[in-house]
Design an enzyme around this catalytic site. Structure first.
Site, short mmCIF file in Angstrom:
data_model
loop_
_atom_site.label_atom_id
_atom_site.label_comp_id
_atom_site.label_asym_id
_atom_site.label_seq_id
_atom_site.Cartn_x
_atom_site.Cartn_y
_atom_site.Cartn_z
N LYS A 152 0.83 -1.21 0.00
CA LYS A 152 0.00 0.00 0.00
C LYS A 152 0.87 1.26 0.00
O LYS A 152 0.66 2.18 -0.78
CB LYS A 152 -0.94 0.02 1.23
CG LYS A 152 -1.86 -1.19 1.33
CD LYS A 152 -2.77 -1.11 2.53
CE LYS A 152 -2.06 -1.18 3.87
NZ LYS A 152 -1.35 -2.47 4.12
N ARG A 165 -9.53 0.82 8.55
CA ARG A 165 -9.07 -0.52 8.91
C ARG A 165 -10.20 -1.42 9.36
O ARG A 165 -10.00 -2.61 9.52
CB ARG A 165 -8.10 -0.45 10.10
CG ARG A 165 -6.80 0.21 9.80
CD ARG A 165 -5.97 -0.67 8.92
NE ARG A 165 -4.79 -1.19 9.51
CZ ARG A 165 -3.57 -0.71 9.27
NH1 ARG A 165 -3.38 0.32 8.52
NH2 ARG A 165 -2.53 -1.29 9.80
N ARG A 205 11.77 -5.62 5.04
CA ARG A 205 11.59 -4.18 4.79
C ARG A 205 12.54 -3.32 5.63
O ARG A 205 12.78 -3.59 6.80
CB ARG A 205 10.15 -3.78 5.12
CG ARG A 205 9.95 -2.26 5.11
CD ARG A 205 8.53 -1.84 5.12
NE ARG A 205 7.77 -2.38 6.22
CZ ARG A 205 6.45 -2.27 6.33
NH1 ARG A 205 5.77 -1.65 5.40
NH2 ARG A 205 5.83 -2.79 7.37
N ARG A 245 11.29 -1.65 11.09
CA ARG A 245 10.19 -1.26 11.96
C ARG A 245 10.02 -2.28 13.09
O ARG A 245 10.15 -3.48 12.87
CB ARG A 245 8.89 -1.17 11.15
CG ARG A 245 8.67 0.19 10.54
CD ARG A 245 7.54 0.25 9.57
NE ARG A 245 6.30 -0.38 9.99
CZ ARG A 245 5.16 -0.33 9.27
NH1 ARG A 245 5.15 0.32 8.11
NH2 ARG A 245 4.07 -0.92 9.70
N ARG A 273 -0.40 -8.90 13.35
CA ARG A 273 -0.99 -7.90 12.44
C ARG A 273 -1.87 -8.60 11.39
O ARG A 273 -2.93 -8.09 11.04
CB ARG A 273 0.13 -7.12 11.74
CG ARG A 273 0.78 -6.11 12.69
CD ARG A 273 2.12 -5.64 12.17
NE ARG A 273 2.04 -4.90 10.95
CZ ARG A 273 3.08 -4.71 10.13
NH1 ARG A 273 4.26 -5.24 10.42
NH2 ARG A 273 2.94 -4.00 9.05
P1 AP5 Z 1 4.87 -1.58 1.88
O1 AP5 Z 1 4.51 -0.78 0.68
O2 AP5 Z 1 5.54 -0.89 3.00
O3 AP5 Z 1 3.59 -2.38 2.38
P2 AP5 Z 1 2.28 -1.87 3.14
O4 AP5 Z 1 1.10 -2.56 2.55
O5 AP5 Z 1 2.25 -0.37 3.17
O6 AP5 Z 1 2.55 -2.49 4.55
P3 AP5 Z 1 2.51 -1.87 6.01
O7 AP5 Z 1 3.19 -2.87 6.88
O8 AP5 Z 1 3.02 -0.48 6.07
O9 AP5 Z 1 0.99 -1.87 6.25
P4 AP5 Z 1 0.30 -1.89 7.59
O10 AP5 Z 1 -1.08 -1.63 7.14
O11 AP5 Z 1 0.47 -3.08 8.44
O12 AP5 Z 1 1.06 -0.77 8.43
P5 AP5 Z 1 0.72 0.74 8.74
O13 AP5 Z 1 1.97 1.48 8.65
O14 AP5 Z 1 -0.46 1.21 7.98
O15 AP5 Z 1 5.76 -2.81 1.36
C1 AP5 Z 1 6.35 -3.72 2.28
C2 AP5 Z 1 7.74 -4.15 1.78
O16 AP5 Z 1 7.58 -4.86 0.55
C3 AP5 Z 1 8.68 -2.99 1.47
O17 AP5 Z 1 9.99 -3.35 1.82
C4 AP5 Z 1 8.60 -2.80 -0.05
O18 AP5 Z 1 9.81 -2.33 -0.55
C5 AP5 Z 1 8.29 -4.22 -0.52
N1 AP5 Z 1 7.39 -4.25 -1.68
C6 AP5 Z 1 6.23 -3.55 -1.81
N2 AP5 Z 1 5.64 -3.85 -2.98
C7 AP5 Z 1 6.44 -4.77 -3.59
C8 AP5 Z 1 6.35 -5.47 -4.83
N3 AP5 Z 1 5.30 -5.30 -5.67
N4 AP5 Z 1 7.34 -6.34 -5.13
C9 AP5 Z 1 8.39 -6.54 -4.29
N5 AP5 Z 1 8.52 -5.91 -3.11
C10 AP5 Z 1 7.55 -5.03 -2.75
O19 AP5 Z 1 0.24 0.62 10.26
C11 AP5 Z 1 1.14 0.28 11.28
C12 AP5 Z 1 0.40 0.26 12.61
O20 AP5 Z 1 -0.16 1.57 12.89
C13 AP5 Z 1 -0.82 -0.68 12.66
O21 AP5 Z 1 -0.45 -2.01 12.99
C14 AP5 Z 1 -1.65 -0.02 13.75
O22 AP5 Z 1 -1.13 -0.27 15.02
C15 AP5 Z 1 -1.45 1.47 13.46
N6 AP5 Z 1 -2.44 1.98 12.52
C16 AP5 Z 1 -2.20 2.51 11.28
N7 AP5 Z 1 -3.33 2.89 10.70
C17 AP5 Z 1 -4.33 2.61 11.59
C18 AP5 Z 1 -5.73 2.76 11.55
N8 AP5 Z 1 -6.36 3.28 10.48
N9 AP5 Z 1 -6.44 2.38 12.65
C19 AP5 Z 1 -5.83 1.87 13.74
N10 AP5 Z 1 -4.50 1.68 13.83
C20 AP5 Z 1 -3.76 2.06 12.76
#
Ligand code: AP5
Length: 226
Positions: free
Chosen positions: A13, A88, A127, A160, A171
């Site tokens: 994402k 979410r 990552r 992270r 997660r």
């Molecule tokens: P990346 O693009 O970083 O993946 P992502 O889907 O963004 O994954 P996240 O782990 O950031 O999502 P998340 O939803 O768990 O975390 P968030 O930060 O929102 O890609 C991952 C890796 O793969 C990278 O190394 C990239 O280079 C590689 N990659 C990507 N695409 C690729 C491809 N096509 N091919 C090869 N490699 C690839 O949330 C973190 C925490 O914050 C949550 O757990 C929660 O505690 C809190 N939080 C955030 N938002 C909320 C909310 N709305 N409500 C409540 N709590 C929240």
């Protein structure tokens, strides 16, 4: 264009949202990035969110919804935006509709980045993120030119806290608990599109751009596809 990117942790994402925001000139709103920034500077919000994040649990809806309201007031969102990591759960999706309604806006398109568990674990466990500019790298998929150093700004790369294996599992569990209600909600109003996100970054990006373009071509009121 107001777009939501849904999908499990590691589906890409953030990676896709950053590129799309540049290509389509949209604001990128990542609730995860805003929360991590708050944790890093020790704000009240950061202090309240930190433990939830480290355990891979969701931060309480009231905190995240309020944070989103503040972010949507910023001027860059006028040109349209991409939501990454929000909503979410069903409660957040309903809250988002209310928030946007009060601002005379609505979501145009919701894209679900579907990804397999093996790919997710490989991506998350490798990552690396830049402390300074938040750029994403990967130990093997997208390595930086210099070990541990960001290609864009020279900042330090780190893993992270929630990308440790045990937390990744939790997660994914949390994601699965919430996802079906969320998907059903967006399926009902026919805004939901699903694509396979296991392919290369460029391939996935082009699929998303095609969906955005198709949507805009089919919507006479839409001012832009880019
Ligand atoms: P990346 O693009 O970083 O993946 P992502 O889907 O963004 O994954 P996240 O782990 O950031 O999502 P998340 O939803 O768990 O975390 P968030 O930060 O929102 O890609 C991952 C890796 O793969 C990278 O190394 C990239 O280079 C590689 N990659 C990507 N695409 C690729 C491809 N096509 N091919 C090869 N490699 C690839 O949330 C973190 C925490 O914050 C949550 O757990 C929660 O505690 C809190 N939080 C955030 N938002 C909320 C909310 N709305 N409500 C409540 N709590 C929240």
């Amino acid at each position: 264009m107001r777009l939501i990117l849904l999908g499990p942790p590691g589906a890409g994402k953030g990676t896709q949202a950053k590129q799309l925001a540049r290509n389509l000139d949209l604001a990128h709103i990542s609730t995860g990035d805003i929360l991590r920034e708050n944790v890093a500077r020790g704000s009240d919000l950061g202090k309240q969110a930190k433990d939830f994040m480290n355990k891979g649990e969701l931060v309480p809806d009231e905190l995240v919804n309020q944070m989103l309201i503040e972010r949507l007031k910023e001027p860059d969102t006028k040109k349209g935006f991409i939501l990454d990591g929000y909503p979410r759960n069903l409660n957040q999706a309903k809250a988002l509709d209310e928030i946007l309604k009060s601002m005379m806006m609505q979501i145009d398109l919701v894209i679900d980045l579907d990804s397999s568990e093996a790919v997710i674990i490989q991506r998350l466990s490798g990552r690396l993120v830049c402390r300074r500019c938040l750029a994403n790298f990967h130990k093997t998929n997208m390595p930086s030119k210099k070990d541990g150093i960001c290609d864009n700004c020279g900042g330090q790369l780190y893993q992270r806290q929630d990308d440790k294996r045990e937390t990744i599992k939790n997660r994914l569990l949390v994601y699965r608990q919430e996802v079906s209600d969320l998907m059903n909600y967006y399926r009902q109003n026919a805004k939901l599109k699903r694509i396979c996100a296991d392919e290369d970054v460029e391939v996935v990006l082009n699929k998303i751009i095609d969906l955005v373009k198709n949507y805009s071509d089919a919507s006479p009121d839409s001012k832009r596809w880019g």
